[in-house]
Enzyme design. Structure first.
Site, PDB file in Angstrom:
ATOM      1  CE  LYS A  22      -1.733   1.699   3.905  1.00 48.53           C
ATOM      2  NZ  LYS A  22      -1.465   2.985   4.523  1.00 48.53           N
ATOM      3  CG  ASN A  23       2.217   2.774   3.401  1.00 50.92           C
ATOM      4  OD1 ASN A  23       1.108   3.068   3.215  1.00 50.92           O
ATOM      5  ND2 ASN A  23       2.586   2.504   4.638  1.00 50.92           N
ATOM      6  NE  ARG A  94      -1.226  11.590   7.432  1.00 45.92           N
ATOM      7  CZ  ARG A  94      -1.542  12.947   7.553  1.00 45.92           C
ATOM      8  NH1 ARG A  94      -2.564  13.458   8.022  1.00 45.92           N
ATOM      9  NH2 ARG A  94      -0.258  13.729   7.498  1.00 45.92           N
ATOM     10  CB  CYS A 118      -5.342  10.553  10.942  1.00 50.02           C
ATOM     11  SG  CYS A 118      -3.741   9.815  11.810  1.00 50.02           S
ATOM     12  NE  ARG A 123       0.062  10.527  10.010  1.00 49.28           N
ATOM     13  CZ  ARG A 123      -0.103   9.300   9.290  1.00 49.28           C
ATOM     14  NH1 ARG A 123      -1.284   8.807   9.727  1.00 49.28           N
ATOM     15  NH2 ARG A 123       0.419   8.955   8.521  1.00 49.28           N
ATOM     16  N   PRO A 124       1.247  16.599  11.155  1.00 50.26           N
ATOM     17  CG  PRO A 124       2.962  17.696  12.030  1.00 50.26           C
ATOM     18  CD  PRO A 124       1.916  16.707  12.216  1.00 50.26           C
ATOM     19  CG  ASP A 306       3.109   1.575   9.381  1.00 48.54           C
ATOM     20  OD1 ASP A 306       3.233   1.699   8.239  1.00 48.54           O
ATOM     21  OD2 ASP A 306       2.834   2.457  10.400  1.00 48.54           O
ATOM     22  CB  ILE A 328       6.957   6.771  14.747  1.00 51.20           C
ATOM     23  CG1 ILE A 328       8.343   5.999  14.590  1.00 51.20           C
ATOM     24  CG2 ILE A 328       6.490   7.585  13.418  1.00 51.20           C
ATOM     25  CD1 ILE A 328       9.624   6.752  14.143  1.00 51.20           C
ATOM     26  NE  ARG A 398      -7.428   4.325   5.409  1.00 51.10           N
ATOM     27  CZ  ARG A 398      -6.933   5.486   5.721  1.00 51.10           C
ATOM     28  NH1 ARG A 398      -7.324   6.070   6.948  1.00 51.10           N
ATOM     29  NH2 ARG A 398      -5.991   6.180   5.009  1.00 51.10           N
TER      30      ARG A 398
HETATM   31  C1  EPZ Z   1       4.137   7.151   6.403  1.00 51.01           C
HETATM   32  O1  EPZ Z   1       3.275   8.043   7.094  1.00 51.01           O
HETATM   33  C2  EPZ Z   1       3.207   5.804   6.174  1.00 51.01           C
HETATM   34  N1  EPZ Z   1       2.074   6.117   5.281  1.00 51.01           N
HETATM   35  C3  EPZ Z   1       2.673   5.433   7.506  1.00 51.01           C
HETATM   36  O2  EPZ Z   1       1.864   4.436   7.308  1.00 51.01           O
HETATM   37  C4  EPZ Z   1       3.667   5.002   8.574  1.00 51.01           C
HETATM   38  O3  EPZ Z   1       3.215   4.851  10.119  1.00 51.01           O
HETATM   39  C5  EPZ Z   1       4.679   6.397   8.526  1.00 51.01           C
HETATM   40  O4  EPZ Z   1       5.298   6.542   7.262  1.00 51.01           O
HETATM   41  C6  EPZ Z   1       6.139   6.039   9.376  1.00 51.01           C
HETATM   42  O5  EPZ Z   1       6.821   4.903   9.019  1.00 51.01           O
HETATM   43  C7  EPZ Z   1       2.450   6.105   4.079  1.00 51.01           C
HETATM   44  O6  EPZ Z   1       3.348   5.953   3.672  1.00 51.01           O
HETATM   45  C8  EPZ Z   1       1.117   6.561   3.271  1.00 51.01           C
HETATM   46  P1  EPZ Z   1       6.035  10.425   8.666  1.00 51.01           P
HETATM   47  P2  EPZ Z   1       3.952   9.611   7.011  1.00 51.01           P
HETATM   48  O7  EPZ Z   1       5.967  11.553   8.029  1.00 51.01           O
HETATM   49  O8  EPZ Z   1       4.840   9.884   5.929  1.00 51.01           O
HETATM   50  C9  EPZ Z   1       6.023  13.656  11.826  1.00 51.01           C
HETATM   51  C10 EPZ Z   1       0.003   2.857   7.660  1.00 51.01           C
HETATM   52  O9  EPZ Z   1      -0.533   2.259   8.786  1.00 51.01           O
HETATM   53  N2  EPZ Z   1       5.812  14.646  10.888  1.00 51.01           N
HETATM   54  O10 EPZ Z   1       7.485   9.527   8.332  1.00 51.01           O
HETATM   55  O11 EPZ Z   1       2.766  10.366   7.176  1.00 51.01           O
HETATM   56  C11 EPZ Z   1       4.602  12.911  12.089  1.00 51.01           C
HETATM   57  O12 EPZ Z   1       3.677  13.646  12.723  1.00 51.01           O
HETATM   58  C12 EPZ Z   1       0.494   4.277   7.791  1.00 51.01           C
HETATM   59  O13 EPZ Z   1       0.004   2.442   6.535  1.00 51.01           O
HETATM   60  C13 EPZ Z   1       6.099  15.975  11.113  1.00 51.01           C
HETATM   61  O14 EPZ Z   1       5.967  16.395  12.184  1.00 51.01           O
HETATM   62  O15 EPZ Z   1       4.788   9.437   8.073  1.00 51.01           O
HETATM   63  C14 EPZ Z   1       5.106  11.504  12.793  1.00 51.01           C
HETATM   64  O16 EPZ Z   1       5.282  11.902  14.140  1.00 51.01           O
HETATM   65  C15 EPZ Z   1       0.393   4.895   9.151  1.00 51.01           C
HETATM   66  N3  EPZ Z   1       5.780  16.729   9.916  1.00 51.01           N
HETATM   67  C16 EPZ Z   1       6.663  11.452  12.197  1.00 51.01           C
HETATM   68  O17 EPZ Z   1       7.142  12.739  11.611  1.00 51.01           O
HETATM   69  C17 EPZ Z   1       5.847  16.432   8.582  1.00 51.01           C
HETATM   70  O18 EPZ Z   1       5.907  17.152   7.761  1.00 51.01           O
HETATM   71  C18 EPZ Z   1       6.610  10.243  11.178  1.00 51.01           C
HETATM   72  O19 EPZ Z   1       5.915  10.731  10.204  1.00 51.01           O
HETATM   73  C19 EPZ Z   1       5.694  15.122   8.423  1.00 51.01           C
HETATM   74  C20 EPZ Z   1       5.900  14.159   9.537  1.00 51.01           C
END
Ligand code: EPZ
Length: 423
Positions: A22-23, A94, A118, A123-124, A306, A328, A398
């Site tokens: 998916k990702n 998102r 979410c 998730r900014p 995950d 995370i 999903r």
């Molecule tokens: C990706 O989300 C995945 N989703 C998530 O999978 C996964 O849990 C996550 O990476 C971590 O591995 C997809 O790939 C579609 P991050 P993402 O940006 O990119 C903070 C699932 O279950 N952050 O690596 O949104 C954020 O809040 C989903 O399949 C900021 O502060 O995760 C988090 O605490 C859930 N500002 C941390 O970084 C930003 O601009 C990691 O988030 C971006 C992120």
């Protein structure tokens, strides 16, 4: 809303084929916006998030032909007519923010609803926006939307404050058509990033370093179409291995590279399982009740967030006490109160949960709250004695394709019950 009914206590044995990741599929589908030529994608998983992504792309003007029985998807964006990803679509997924990079790269404009938080956290997307500004984009926030514009993106150095997965992906897709060279530093190293880079390279992009913290991209004038097979889903694979482990069985998952889940496999071994690694499959053999094992979630190659909820269910049955620390996301323990309804002994202290393993859990009605939490509840039902109902399984849909039939194939007594009453 459908529910899932499980008769627990069955030992799971056999092998199961994982679907496309998916990702990896989500950014790869968005990347087809970067060319006016046809892209043919294979091993596309039939998931709710994929169908939502297709809706977003259709809304922008992409023509799509899907054959989910063959897991193939043909996409072509000859002329994007609309540059807006609307709130009603973005709030359901998102990852729609991933249209920002490609639309800015190809057309110099994009309007995307801020995704909002979410269940698992705020998730900014500040890292995405700061990075795009470094490439010359003008970013305005108005009425809950990000309004981005650029004459022409220009290559630059972008250092991420945190190795964000989708921020890395957005910047990769922006940089491939920017003028000059872009250096992305402190990148996420997840296998899904590597798969996106390989797909972009098959479209003619010039990218090096994917899978390391430094990715170098030479911008091109344009990209051509591609015919690309998406990588297997490592989190789905790990989930089925966990199902085999906590029911005391022997399970093999096909279509996954063990290197992409070494952190998980190492923890299964620490907990007493025997792991058999092949080129494109992984086998797990239980050796009795799992042993308590501590985990801390980290960016790749650390233990994936995950898989935190699913591993907690294994530890809920383990011998001894385990400490599970989530670094995370700020709110990724919503499965705990539901697992406690099965009789699990789990106490949350800040970002950690202390799990005292129980010899047996007892079936109960449970409610899913988010994608991976719902998977952990299904795992709980598989190892609990008696009957477990899991409601709000739209969360599960999903990210897991045909989970019930894959688990039935392994010997689980599990069925989906379309709920007639409005619950
Ligand atoms: C990706 O989300 C995945 N989703 C998530 O999978 C996964 O849990 C996550 O990476 C971590 O591995 C997809 O790939 C579609 P991050 P993402 O940006 O990119 C903070 C699932 O279950 N952050 O690596 O949104 C954020 O809040 C989903 O399949 C900021 O502060 O995760 C988090 O605490 C859930 N500002 C941390 O970084 C930003 O601009 C990691 O988030 C971006 C992120």
């Amino acid at each position: 809303m459908d529910k899932i009914r499980i008769q627990g206590g069955k030992i799971l044995n056999g092998n199961v084929e994982v679907s496309g990741a998916k990702n990896a599929a989500l950014p790869i589908l968005m990347a087809t916006l970067l060319t006016d030529q046809e892209c043919i994608l294979g091993r596309v998983p039939d998931l709710q998030d994929i169908r939502t992504t297709i809706k977003v792309l259709n809304h922008l003007g992409t023509e799509t032909t899907s054959d989910f029985s063959a897991h193939t998807l043909k996409l072509r964006a000859p002329e994007v007519k609309c540059f807006e990803a609307p709130y009603d679509l973005v709030r359901t997924m998102r990852a729609s923010v991933l249209v920002l990079g490609p639309l800015l790269a190809r057309y110099g404009k994009a309007k995307v609803s801020l995704p909002g938080g979410c269940a698992i956290g705020a998730r900014p997307i500040n890292y995405h926006l700061l990075g795009l500004e470094r490439l010359g984009a003008k970013i305005e926030l108005e009425g809950g939307y990000v309004i981005a514009s650029a004459q022409k993106l220009r290559g630059n150095r972008v250092a991420f404050e945190f190795p964000s997965v989708t921020a890395t992906e957005n910047l990769m897709m922006a940089a491939v058509l920017a003028e000059g060279e872009t250096l992305l530093e402190n990148c996420a190293k997840e296998p899904e990033i590597v798969d996106l880079a390989r797909m972009l390279r098959s479209m003619g992009a010039q990218i090096e370093g994917e899978g390391t913290e430094l990715i170098t991209i030479q911008g091109k004038k344009s990209l051509h179409g591609c015919n690309y097979q998406i990588v297997g889903d490592r989190i789905e694979a790990s989930t089925y291995l966990a199902a085999g482990f906590l029911t005391g069985g022997n399970v093999r998952v096909d279509g996954v590279d063990p290197e992409t889940i070494e952190a998980v496999l190492g923890k299964f071994e620490e907990a007493g399982a025997t792991i058999i690694r092949e080129a494109h499959s992984v086998g797990l053999r239980s050796n009795g009740r799992p042993k308590a094992t501590n985990i801390t979630t980290l960016p790749f190659p650390g233990f994936p967030t995950d898989m935190q909820a699913q591993f907690m269910t294994v530890m809920a049955m383990a011998e001894g006490a385990s400490l599970i620390t989530e670094t995370i996301f700020e709110n990724r323990f919503m499965h705990v109160s539901e697992l406690v309804r099965l009789g699990a002994d789990i106490t949350i202290r800040g970002h950690s949960a202390m799990v005292h393993g129980q010899k047996t859990l007892k079936g109960a009605p449970l409610m899913a709250t988010d994608l991976r939490a719902s998977a952990s509840l299904v795992l709980g039902g598989l190892c609990a004695q008696g009957e477990t109902w899991v409601s709000r399984v739209y969360h599960l849909d999903r990210g897991y394709e045909n989970m019930e039939s894959k688990l039935q194939k392994l010997g689980a007594v599990i069925e989906r019950v379309p709920s007639t009453e409005r619950s």
